[in-house]
Enzyme design. Structure first.
Site, PDB file in Angstrom:
ATOM      1  N   ASN A 211       7.060  -0.009   6.924  1.00  0.00           N
ATOM      2  CA  ASN A 211       7.745  -0.858   5.952  1.00  0.00           C
ATOM      3  C   ASN A 211       6.856  -1.462   4.876  1.00  0.00           C
ATOM      4  O   ASN A 211       7.382  -2.012   3.911  1.00  0.00           O
ATOM      5  CB  ASN A 211       8.465  -2.005   6.689  1.00  0.00           C
ATOM      6  N   TRP A 212       5.550  -1.366   4.999  1.00  0.00           N
ATOM      7  CA  TRP A 212       4.722  -2.005   3.982  1.00  0.00           C
ATOM      8  C   TRP A 212       4.502  -1.085   2.781  1.00  0.00           C
ATOM      9  O   TRP A 212       4.222  -1.551   1.679  1.00  0.00           O
ATOM     10  CB  TRP A 212       3.367  -2.438   4.576  1.00  0.00           C
TER      11      TRP A 212
ATOM     12  N   PRO B 270       7.173   4.264  -0.252  1.00  0.00           N
ATOM     13  CA  PRO B 270       7.030   5.617  -0.814  1.00  0.00           C
ATOM     14  C   PRO B 270       6.246   6.572   0.088  1.00  0.00           C
ATOM     15  O   PRO B 270       6.665   7.718   0.284  1.00  0.00           O
ATOM     16  CB  PRO B 270       6.300   5.363  -2.148  1.00  0.00           C
TER      17      PRO B 270
ATOM     18  N   HIS C  39       5.742   6.194   3.364  1.00  0.00           N
ATOM     19  CA  HIS C  39       6.492   6.357   4.614  1.00  0.00           C
ATOM     20  C   HIS C  39       7.605   7.393   4.454  1.00  0.00           C
ATOM     21  O   HIS C  39       7.802   8.242   5.337  1.00  0.00           O
ATOM     22  CB  HIS C  39       7.075   5.016   5.035  1.00  0.00           C
TER      23      HIS C  39
ATOM     24  N   HIS D  13      -7.327   8.209   4.178  1.00  0.00           N
ATOM     25  CA  HIS D  13      -8.058   6.943   4.059  1.00  0.00           C
ATOM     26  C   HIS D  13      -9.565   7.202   3.978  1.00  0.00           C
ATOM     27  O   HIS D  13     -10.262   6.608   3.138  1.00  0.00           O
ATOM     28  CB  HIS D  13      -7.748   6.040   5.257  1.00  0.00           C
TER      29      HIS D  13
ATOM     30  N   TYR E 292     -25.843   0.059   1.649  1.00  0.00           N
ATOM     31  CA  TYR E 292     -27.106  -0.592   1.288  1.00  0.00           C
ATOM     32  C   TYR E 292     -28.287   0.068   1.986  1.00  0.00           C
ATOM     33  O   TYR E 292     -29.372   0.190   1.403  1.00  0.00           O
ATOM     34  CB  TYR E 292     -27.046  -2.080   1.652  1.00  0.00           C
TER      35      TYR E 292
END
Length: 413
Positions: free
Chosen positions: A304-305, A308, A310, A343, A405
């Site tokens: 639900n967050w 598109p 989903h 991701h 780093y």
């Protein structure tokens, strides 16, 4: 909005650690660090080549390649070439859409991480859109031209306010340049022959969304420069020395600004920006998110967050696997696996290092989802979702920053 109450309670516990006062101490120790010119330089590091901007503009070439595939889609109707040949051509086009920008980012040294991640995100969206475009037209060919007007496979439909005069098209009348370009810029990832349309462009609504976009962007830049960057820099030494107590302290201090920035970015992107584009294009479906803040399970949050994405996963990934006889649990794991890949793809390529922190973070959602749904209910489940958002993201941020780093500056942290 009951989930907001749980969020307030959790944030108060984190703030009691002293995190919120870190923002005030940054002013005392470092002065004002906000510098909009520095942000511009991150996008255009080399003013003579502008690699990130050129890469984004070059995306139009892949659009042209997909327009070239329109020719083959029309040939399919005549039976001149086989379905297998067309699928091979489309697979090659989709593969190039992901590999080309990734290879260019890894090769061009002047490409900054910020510019690279934005360019790569745009190409990833293009990849998902082209996949949906081909899939939907294939469905049209399978059900026949006589049933094309009844196509209801798109889950991005929503009723519009008002009634716009709209011409309904059927396959193959949709295979036009104008149609595919409208879909490329529309705020959806799922293609359909007839999108819901709004009757007119509301100028006041458009101006409000534009003002929100400009204001929130400045706020995001200010919070990152004034709060996030100093906190991350101060967290490097405890991570290098493996001082566990100070690591936890720095993590909690980073959790507050990171979470606030994430919430502001969510509103800026999913509410302000996508509604601005939808209004400008008279796109009628405005369901870009639902009440994810009330999530009592991890699965409900991910469903639900980001509506598109989903809907795309349901339409082109999850349900096709179920139709092929794949177990429901395995199909859910496969969806998380695909999400974890993208991701990691959007983080590792711009940073030019491969650590799999984002990948493992996404895959950790699978056992977390099982645990929350099995042992936690109601407010306890909602609190667990909020804690995973507030604490989980800073852990990944610190891991990537620390490794970045170490690679570029050795042990001088």
């Amino acid at each position: 909005y009951r989930g907001i109450l749980n969020w307030c309670v959790i944030m108060l516990h984190v703030i009691n650690n002293g995190s919120v006062f870190m923002y005030l101490s940054c002013f005392c120790r470092y002065g004002i660090l906000v510098d909009p010119i520095q942000v511009v330089s991150l996008f255009l590091k080399d003013p003579y080549s502008w690699p990130a901007a050129c890469l984004t503009i070059g995306m139009n070439e892949f659009k042209k390649k997909n327009l070239f595939l329109l020719f083959f889609l029309n040939i399919f109707l005549q039976g001149t070439i086989s379905e297998t040949t067309g699928r091979i051509l489309h697979f090659f086009n989709l593969t190039c859409t992901l590999i080309f920008p990734a290879a260019l980012i890894l090769r061009v040294t002047s490409m900054t991480p910020v510019g690279a991640v934005i360019s790569l995100a745009i190409y990833t969206v293009l990849f998902l859109k082209l996949f949906s475009y081909q899939d939907t037209n294939r469905w049209c060919r399978e059900i026949g031209q006589a049933k094309a007007k009844k196509l209801t496979r798109s889950y991005s439909f929503a009723p519009c306010n008002g009634s716009a005069v709209q011409t309904h098209v059927s396959y193959p009348g949709n295979l036009t340049h104008r149609d595919i370009y409208y879909f490329i810029f529309a705020p959806t990832l799922c293609y359909q022959l007839n999108f819901p349309r709004s009757p007119r462009i509301r100028k006041r609504f458009l101006i409000r969304r534009l003002f929100e976009m400009l204001f929130l962007m400045q706020l995001l830049v200010g919070l990152i420069q004034q709060w996030m960057v100093p906190t991350i820099q101060n967290s490097m030494k405890p991570f290098q020395e493996m001082d566990f107590s100070r690591m936890v302290e720095r993590l909690l201090k980073l959790a507050v600004p990171n979470h606030l920035i994430w919430l502001i970015f969510f509103y800026w992107f999913f509410h302000s920006s996508m509604n601005f584009v939808a209004e400008l294009m008279q796109f009628g479906d405005r369901e870009f998110y639902r009440d994810w803040w009330n999530s009592e399970t991890v699965t409900y949050f991910w469903a639900n967050w980001n509506i598109p994405v989903h809907k795309w996963c349901l339409r082109h990934f999850y349900r096709p696997m179920l139709r092929r006889g794949v177990n429901r649990r395995l199909a859910q794991i496969a969806v998380f696996l695909g999400s974890a890949f993208f991701h990691e793809f959007l983080v590792s390529i711009p940073l030019k290092m491969f650590r799999l922190w984002a990948f493992m973070g996404m895959m950790a959602q699978v056992p977390l989802a099982w645990f929350v749904s099995r042992f936690l209910n109601g407010n306890y489940g909602n609190a667990a979702v909020w804690v995973s958002l507030i604490i989980g993201q800073p852990v990944a941020v610190l891991m990537y920053v620390h490794d970045y780093y170490v690679i570029h500056h050795g042990t001088k942290l």
